[in-house]
Design an enzyme around this catalytic site. Sequence first.
Site, PDB file in Angstrom:
ATOM      1  N   THR B 511       0.856  -1.195   0.000  1.00 46.39           N
ATOM      2  CA  THR B 511       0.000   0.000   0.000  1.00 46.39           C
ATOM      3  C   THR B 511       0.893   1.247   0.000  1.00 46.39           C
ATOM      4  O   THR B 511       0.692   2.167   0.769  1.00 46.39           O
ATOM      5  CB  THR B 511      -0.997  -0.082   1.166  1.00 46.39           C
ATOM      6  OG1 THR B 511      -1.720  -1.307   1.022  1.00 46.39           O
ATOM      7  CG2 THR B 511      -2.015   1.046   1.154  1.00 46.39           C
ATOM      8  N   HIS B 512       1.938   1.207  -0.823  1.00 47.00           N
ATOM      9  CA  HIS B 512       2.858   2.329  -0.917  1.00 47.00           C
ATOM     10  C   HIS B 512       2.650   3.019  -2.258  1.00 47.00           C
ATOM     11  O   HIS B 512       3.310   2.698  -3.241  1.00 47.00           O
ATOM     12  CB  HIS B 512       4.308   1.842  -0.768  1.00 47.00           C
ATOM     13  CG  HIS B 512       4.507   0.957   0.428  1.00 47.00           C
ATOM     14  ND1 HIS B 512       5.505   0.029   0.532  1.00 47.00           N
ATOM     15  CD2 HIS B 512       3.808   0.862   1.588  1.00 47.00           C
ATOM     16  CE1 HIS B 512       5.426  -0.594   1.694  1.00 47.00           C
ATOM     17  NE2 HIS B 512       4.388  -0.109   2.351  1.00 47.00           N
ATOM     18  N   ILE B 513       1.702   3.938  -2.264  1.00 50.30           N
ATOM     19  CA  ILE B 513       1.389   4.712  -3.465  1.00 50.30           C
ATOM     20  C   ILE B 513       1.841   6.142  -3.193  1.00 50.30           C
ATOM     21  O   ILE B 513       1.465   6.725  -2.169  1.00 50.30           O
ATOM     22  CB  ILE B 513      -0.119   4.699  -3.767  1.00 50.30           C
ATOM     23  CG1 ILE B 513      -0.625   3.259  -3.923  1.00 50.30           C
ATOM     24  CG2 ILE B 513      -0.440   5.530  -4.993  1.00 50.30           C
ATOM     25  CD1 ILE B 513      -0.180   2.575  -5.187  1.00 50.30           C
TER      26      ILE B 513
END
Lengths: 228, 583
Positions: B511-513
């Site tokens: 979940t690294h956007i």
Amino acid sequence: MTHRMKRREFLTIPAAAIGGTLLYTLGGEAFRLQAQGNKQDGNIQVPLRFFTAEEARVVSAACARIFPSDSNGPGATEAAVVIYIDRQLAGPYGRDKYRYTKGPFIESLPEHGYQGKENPREIYRAGVQALGNFAALSLADQDAKLVSIEQSSFFRLLRTHTIEGMFADPMHGGNAGLIGWQLIGFPGPQMSYRNEIDKHFGQPFRPKPASLQQIMRRTGQPWEDEKT
Amino acid sequence: MTNLKPVDVAIIGGGWTGLAMANELAGRTSQSVLVLERGIPRKTADYALDMDELDYAIRLRMMQNIADETITHRHSARATAVPVRQYGSFLPGSGVGGAGEHWNGASWRFLPELFTLRSHLNQKHGAAKLPADLAVQDWGVTYGDLEPHYWHAEQMLGVSGKAGNLKGKTVAGGNPFEAPRQNEYPLPPLKDAYLSTLFAEGAKKLGYHPYPQPAANLSETYRNPDGITRAACSYCGYCERFGCMVGAKAQPSNTLMPLLARRKNFELRTGAWVRRIVHRDGHATGVEYVDARGEEFFQPAGVVVVATFTLNNTRLLYLSKIGTPYDPASGKGALGRNLTHQTDGTTPIFFDKPLNSFMGTGALSMRISDFDGDRALNGSEGLLRMGMLGTNSFGNRPIASFDALPRGSVKRNWGSEWKAAALKWRDRNAGIYLSGEHLSYRQNFMDLDPAYKDKYGDPLLRFTLDWTEHEHRQRAFANQIARKIAPAMGATVDDTQPPRGKYNAINYQSTHIQGGAIMGDKPDSSVVNRYLQHWDVPNVWVIGASAFPQNPSHNPTLTVLALTYWAADAIVNRYLKHPEALA
């Protein structure tokens, strides 16, 4: 809105097939049925929430080919996977309450996943109907039939749900008697491994499985069971 | 629309960023601070019954309901985007605490050169030699600016780890290649899982430098400088996608909310879905939101802090018409540019012994940084940057971990043959994981989708994003290294090669956007200045990984917190005294 009167349908399971106990939820309370002695003929009647009895027999037979009972141990039949799937389809998941369902619906690349309009209930209903007299076929013919639908949305769901029904907490209707967890040596939810995490290196560490209800005395309705 | 009583500061989003900012502002000033969170309240007691893989990890109870709002995705500007209808390559959280409730706890500082990456690459390779579509930029802040704020965040969370570089001196047991630290970690590392010890032994045999990942999962009972005491981690294995039932994993609900609940100048309003930031003549006047019953409100505010996840930070600026949208054809405009994810990849490995992998915790990982940054690259690889490698012991749960088999070991993925193989390998498989830097490119960006809407009829955010040859090479290079480490740790590898396919919007990655509202030192190429203050509307601050000009390979949360403290200092010490543009 018209309400279709629905006759309550039951799935009849031979008690011997599910290895002792069946845990499932009904009407907001957890019931635990002792397989033996519940019915004189040795059968258990499980009320269905979504499937008809005929549909449940087809799904049950298909799950049993995906995760068979064989020399490597019990499978989908003993875990009552069909009851898990029935409960899932009856609840909000089955009606796609957790999927983006606004149009337009455009077929796209595999990298974009399932883009169809049909929800899981609709996919199952059509998929089961297309399987026809599946439950009456020979095992070889059943396998051939499943091979022919391997690439369909229905089969992908059925396979995913079979694994879920084998190994989800029994409050969701499958994994009866923790049979799935016993099969793989998974202990279920445990409060702490603080004194174990850095031990048992290279050796199997297999605490006795317990369900969430057993360890937490959780008696509430699972989230999936939406009141209807 | 109902007009509400004005507040001094309105903060949109009640996750790590919004609540940490609220705590700084409400604790250090007399400003009235309001946090508007569109999800539900959360507290530790909610998690007492959460050890249910289906409900939390498969049906994703803690995430934003994708039926209400999602993104659309296309691989290039020539294609038509379609909605991501089910999660998903990333998992945005919802409710008080946001993704900070269901995260794993990995708590990294970035390498110093990452904050000046464009300058670094120009100097190393010459600007003319860099790919034309490379959009990498400097951040406008340096590691030195953030170091004290990193330390603040580490103490607040209670990070367990081992320093490898204390004030420039290499320390055994830690990461010798990390950015210099002024202090040892607040707590010693977590216990090692069996897999961690195998990886460490294998990596050492090859001359690498293994070390435990810094973790916001407490290795011991800990009292932080705010006076909050939390219990040690129990390694129960229900961490990622779950809230912690004992409070051992640092979450906003167990670190910040207890402080904020006592502050009289703080208010939290849940179920408040902000749709617009209202502004006139370069000045924000407040926000419009809809409550859970569908009633509309205008909340006047002196300062607006946008502190939602990357996606909604960018979308709210678009919907509110704040800033100039990015145009990939001309390269002009800053809003929406520099969208990045992360280059991750896993080389599956297999053992002849059981791993007991159901035990673990969110950030329980062994890592090597011998290939991080560009320290090990010699130019022959065709790579500008790499990343970290290692193993994860997060706690394997039975549904998600059932089906990992050596490639080609069965004819079909169901039936007796498959079942036998799945049972055999279930507790004897793992992976050597790459967390690589995903560089920013001109063609990867965010804007509003022309066709698809959220539940209120607002346009969805549209991703235009695909992998380039650089990411494929990163994965191939990591796979070669993993193939050397595996035998050294007593494992075998199958013949799986890293995928070279297009960006997959469905398979979970991380979940690294990042990006969309990036920080920088020039208003034509960044959305916010080096203090996270909007260039065009100085009383709007936009905080989060939306500010990262590119992905830094390491997990973002600690840096997001450090940036929040850095911005809070600028607001408290400078902006509130002289409300004007600070840069």
